[in-house]
Design a protein around this motif. Structure first.
Motif, PDB file in Angstrom:
ATOM      1  N   GLY A 118       0.737  -1.251  -0.116  1.00  0.00           N
ATOM      2  CA  GLY A 118       0.020  -0.081  -0.083  1.00  0.00           C
ATOM      3  C   GLY A 118       0.576   1.186   0.155  1.00  0.00           C
ATOM      4  N   ASP A 119       2.169   1.130   0.363  1.00  0.00           N
ATOM      5  CA  ASP A 119       3.221   2.327  -0.004  1.00  0.00           C
ATOM      6  C   ASP A 119       3.265   2.754  -1.378  1.00  0.00           C
ATOM      7  OD1 ASP A 119       3.111   2.208   3.151  1.00  0.00           O
ATOM      8  OD2 ASP A 119       5.409   1.738   2.757  1.00  0.00           O
ATOM      9  N   TRP A 120       3.098   4.034  -1.550  1.00  0.00           N
ATOM     10  CA  TRP A 120       3.406   4.582  -3.036  1.00  0.00           C
ATOM     11  C   TRP A 120       4.128   5.666  -2.739  1.00  0.00           C
ATOM     12  CZ3 TRP A 120       1.717   2.868  -7.724  1.00  0.00           C
ATOM     13  CH2 TRP A 120       0.849   1.616  -7.579  1.00  0.00           C
ATOM     14  N   TRP A 121       5.039   6.002  -3.340  1.00  0.00           N
ATOM     15  CA  TRP A 121       5.935   7.259  -3.373  1.00  0.00           C
ATOM     16  C   TRP A 121       7.218   7.263  -4.322  1.00  0.00           C
ATOM     17  CZ3 TRP A 121      11.146   5.766  -2.909  1.00  0.00           C
ATOM     18  CH2 TRP A 121      11.277   4.443  -2.294  1.00  0.00           C
ATOM     19  N   ASN A 122       7.725   8.320  -4.663  1.00  0.00           N
ATOM     20  CA  ASN A 122       8.800   8.227  -5.738  1.00  0.00           C
ATOM     21  C   ASN A 122       9.645   9.731  -5.392  1.00  0.00           C
ATOM     22  OD1 ASN A 122       6.121   9.150  -7.415  1.00  0.00           O
ATOM     23  ND2 ASN A 122       7.643  10.539  -7.826  1.00  0.00           N
ATOM     24  N   TRP A 123      11.139   9.227  -5.149  1.00  0.00           N
ATOM     25  CA  TRP A 123      12.130  10.371  -5.285  1.00  0.00           C
ATOM     26  C   TRP A 123      12.166  10.907  -6.705  1.00  0.00           C
ATOM     27  CZ3 TRP A 123      14.025  12.739  -1.089  1.00  0.00           C
ATOM     28  CH2 TRP A 123      14.100  11.822   0.285  1.00  0.00           C
ATOM     29  N   THR A 124      12.041  12.140  -6.921  1.00  0.00           N
ATOM     30  CA  THR A 124      11.732  12.766  -8.337  1.00  0.00           C
ATOM     31  C   THR A 124      12.474  14.284  -8.066  1.00  0.00           C
ATOM     32  OG1 THR A 124       9.822  11.686  -8.360  1.00  0.00           O
ATOM     33  CG2 THR A 124      10.213  13.440 -10.102  1.00  0.00           C
ATOM     34  N   ALA A 125      13.163  14.503  -9.338  1.00  0.00           N
ATOM     35  CA  ALA A 125      13.491  15.941  -9.783  1.00  0.00           C
ATOM     36  C   ALA A 125      12.257  16.512 -10.464  1.00  0.00           C
ATOM     37  CB  ALA A 125      14.905  15.964 -10.571  1.00  0.00           C
ATOM     38  N   ASP A 126      12.033  17.765 -10.130  1.00  0.00           N
ATOM     39  CA  ASP A 126      10.914  18.657 -10.795  1.00  0.00           C
ATOM     40  C   ASP A 126      11.588  19.780 -11.531  1.00  0.00           C
ATOM     41  OD1 ASP A 126       8.259  18.098 -11.602  1.00  0.00           O
ATOM     42  OD2 ASP A 126       7.483  18.888  -9.541  1.00  0.00           O
ATOM     43  N   LEU A 127      11.614  19.735 -12.757  1.00  0.00           N
ATOM     44  CA  LEU A 127      12.078  20.971 -13.697  1.00  0.00           C
ATOM     45  C   LEU A 127      10.916  21.978 -13.914  1.00  0.00           C
ATOM     46  CD1 LEU A 127      14.950  19.426 -15.216  1.00  0.00           C
ATOM     47  CD2 LEU A 127      14.993  20.020 -12.995  1.00  0.00           C
ATOM     48  N   TRP A 128      10.924  22.983 -14.027  1.00  0.00           N
ATOM     49  CA  TRP A 128       9.850  23.944 -14.496  1.00  0.00           C
ATOM     50  C   TRP A 128      10.102  24.940 -15.253  1.00  0.00           C
ATOM     51  CZ3 TRP A 128       4.650  22.641 -13.103  1.00  0.00           C
ATOM     52  CH2 TRP A 128       4.618  22.079 -11.913  1.00  0.00           C
ATOM     53  N   SER A 129       9.403  25.472 -16.338  1.00  0.00           N
ATOM     54  CA  SER A 129       9.439  26.402 -17.376  1.00  0.00           C
ATOM     55  C   SER A 129       8.849  27.752 -16.869  1.00  0.00           C
ATOM     56  CB  SER A 129       9.001  26.186 -18.807  1.00  0.00           C
ATOM     57  OG  SER A 129       7.749  26.320 -18.889  1.00  0.00           O
ATOM     58  N   THR A 130       9.226  28.983 -17.236  1.00  0.00           N
ATOM     59  CA  THR A 130       8.542  29.998 -16.649  1.00  0.00           C
ATOM     60  C   THR A 130       7.011  30.087 -17.042  1.00  0.00           C
ATOM     61  OG1 THR A 130      10.643  31.499 -17.491  1.00  0.00           O
ATOM     62  CG2 THR A 130       8.325  32.602 -17.253  1.00  0.00           C
ATOM     63  N   GLY A 131       6.258  30.418 -16.219  1.00  0.00           N
ATOM     64  CA  GLY A 131       4.961  30.267 -16.101  1.00  0.00           C
ATOM     65  C   GLY A 131       4.256  28.885 -15.932  1.00  0.00           C
ATOM     66  N   ASN A 132       5.040  27.889 -15.186  1.00  0.00           N
ATOM     67  CA  ASN A 132       4.685  26.685 -15.070  1.00  0.00           C
ATOM     68  C   ASN A 132       4.034  25.923 -16.324  1.00  0.00           C
ATOM     69  OD1 ASN A 132       5.752  26.978 -12.501  1.00  0.00           O
ATOM     70  ND2 ASN A 132       3.913  27.150 -11.511  1.00  0.00           N
TER      71      ASN A 132
END
Length: 251
Positions: free
Chosen positions: A119-133
């Protein structure tokens, strides 16, 4: 002075030295204490250009407390259950630079996660965003449940090497903004990610709406901890970015 008295005096001095050392250690111990703790859903710690967020943004979230050891190290104690992403505790910086002016951006990481339960759900993750998302690039590093991970949306590539990492699949979705997900062929609890190389690859494939490199984050998406309190730690994190004009920052 006889031998007995001399020996007593020496022992007394040794005891005093031990007490002094113990006292100094006692004064030193607060330096090892956490620099910040918060159970607030939007709790955040700042150091220069860098921010560490507790970031409990999802619906029906449980309890989660962020503990910051330093700008390079933090952990969360979290209790979540049910479906849907509950939180993304992370370290964040905002280069806010056009792609043509970016020189480099990357990070090294070392993570540890609580023993998994059904039942565990997770993830280590990088998140990169552009201007204005307008664009979001997610770079997975490890996850639970175990086994090959799938993205969401449409798979647009497979077995591509970007920045020295082999990605088994790349996915694209459009939940109101453009989302790309890079799923590596192998999980790693520690390693190096060339964030700029990933951004450049996406731009070269015509996959970005806006190529400006706005924000670089790394952290943990948590959906469920099976209703039990679990600890997830970013043991050591070093990240950096620079641009062609000489600007930049690193930790």
């Amino acid at each position: 002075m006889n031998f007995v008295n001399s020996r007593s005096a020496v022992l007394g001095r040794l005891a005093l030295v031990v007490l002094v050392i113990a006292g100094l250690l006692g004064f030193a111990s607060p330096a090892q204490a956490q620099v910040f703790s918060s159970c607030d859903r939007w709790g955040e710690y700042h150091q220069a250009d860098w921010t560490i967020y507790n970031n409990i943004w999802g619906d029906n979230a449980g309890n989660q407390c962020l503990h910051v050891n330093s700008v390079n190290s933090w952990y969360v104690d979290a209790t979540h259950t049910g479906g849907g992403i509950k939180s993304y505790p992370n370290t964040s910086v905002s280069p806010n630079t056009p792609l043509s002016q970016m020189a480099n951006a990357g990070f090294t990481y070392d993570t540890s996660s609580a023993p998994a339960a059904s039942g565990d759900w997770w993830n280590w993750t990088a998140d990169l965003w552009s201007t204005g998302n307008q664009d979001e690039i997610m770079i997975f590093t490890s996850w639970e449940p175990q086994g090959p991970a799938g993205g969401w949306g449409t798979q647009i590539a497979s077995n591509v090497t970007v920045g020295g990492i082999l990605y088994a699949s790349v996915w694209q979705a459009a939940p109101g903004w453009n989302v790309l997900q890079f799923i590596p062929a192998q999980q790693n609890s520690s390693g190096y990610v060339d964030a700029l190389a990933t951004w450049q690859w996406a731009a070269s494939q015509g996959l970005l709406v806006n190529t400006d490199f706005q924000t670089m984050q790394f952290g943990l998406e948590i959906t469920s901890t099976s209703g039990q309190q679990k600890r997830y730690s970013l043991n050591e994190y070093h990240a950096w970015w620079t641009n062609t004009s000489g600007g930049g920052s690193g930790i």
